[in-house]
Design a protein around this motif. Sequence first.
Motif, short mmCIF file in Angstrom:
data_model
loop_
_atom_site.label_atom_id
_atom_site.label_comp_id
_atom_site.label_asym_id
_atom_site.label_seq_id
_atom_site.Cartn_x
_atom_site.Cartn_y
_atom_site.Cartn_z
N HIS A 15 0.81 -1.20 0.00
CA HIS A 15 0.00 0.00 0.00
C HIS A 15 0.85 1.26 0.00
CE1 HIS A 15 -3.60 -2.34 0.57
NE2 HIS A 15 -3.05 -2.94 1.60
N ASP A 16 2.16 1.09 0.13
CA ASP A 16 3.03 2.26 0.23
C ASP A 16 4.32 2.02 -0.53
OD1 ASP A 16 4.77 4.03 2.84
OD2 ASP A 16 3.79 4.79 1.04
N ARG A 64 -2.77 5.10 -4.73
CA ARG A 64 -2.83 5.77 -3.43
C ARG A 64 -3.22 7.24 -3.59
NH1 ARG A 64 1.71 4.35 -2.04
NH2 ARG A 64 2.95 6.23 -2.42
N THR A 68 -6.53 8.83 -1.72
CA THR A 68 -6.30 9.67 -0.54
C THR A 68 -6.29 11.16 -0.80
OG1 THR A 68 -3.88 9.54 -0.78
CG2 THR A 68 -4.95 7.80 0.52
#
Length: 281
Positions: A15-16, A64, A68
């Motif tokens: 996720h990062d 992402r 976000t």
Amino acid sequence: MESPRPSKRRRVSSHDLITPPALDLTDSTDTGELSGPDAQLDRLLDHATHVLATEAAALASITRLYRTSDPARQSLRDAVRAIITAQELGGRVIACGVGKSAYIAQKLTATCKSLGISASFLHACEAMHGDLGDIRGEKDVLLFVSYSGKTPELLSLLTHVPEGTRIIAMTSHTRPQDCRLLEGSDEGILLPAPVPEREEVSFGVQAPTTSTTCALAVSDMLALTVAEQMHGKRKGEVFVRNHPGGAIGVTEREVKKRKRRGVDVSALELPSPEASASDDG
């Protein structure tokens, strides 16, 4: 303004993800490591998978961003609304670019058509030699594909775009004010498609690779989101109706025929490549 480069490398979750560091493919004979054809092949394979990992990390990064970032999400909403409005007015989304970005624009156009979204492709150079007539003012949405957002051919075209045409720019920028294609446009929409690291840093060459991968993904996201808004659960039916050829069309027709005859379709075989000029849909 380019997207900021990560300050350091670290192991992260899916996720990062960040861009993997560039590989050193120089001969390692003097370092005591294995040498010869096998070692060279291993280094080349490491480089090959580094390309895949780099592009995968870039896709994770842009996912992402749209999950976000409020500005990115609002831009997507605005782009979808603009295209839907154009469709309701009998207009089209006109995808425009040059170079490798032109291929992304062509793919976006083809995807839109297959999903029942009126669309056309416009090459910026050809537009200056007569194809500008393809743009019909406020009915249409003109979508520029350009990583830099300052491609000279696109900037030159801007002054000749019919008044009232809504502009969408898919570029590496994350702020509309940094994109030259949107200068002086109060209603211009930015669709960000940045990459964590430029290709020349990742791969040692400026060839559009990671950037075009991200642009293609954002294009698919836009087309499928518009189709969902326009057709809802019927988008699959619309696609099948617009795609009667190739393995996709042949398979769908055979499934319907067998279902009508009460034949089990759970093990339906695909047609041989000789049955169609398109064996992959």
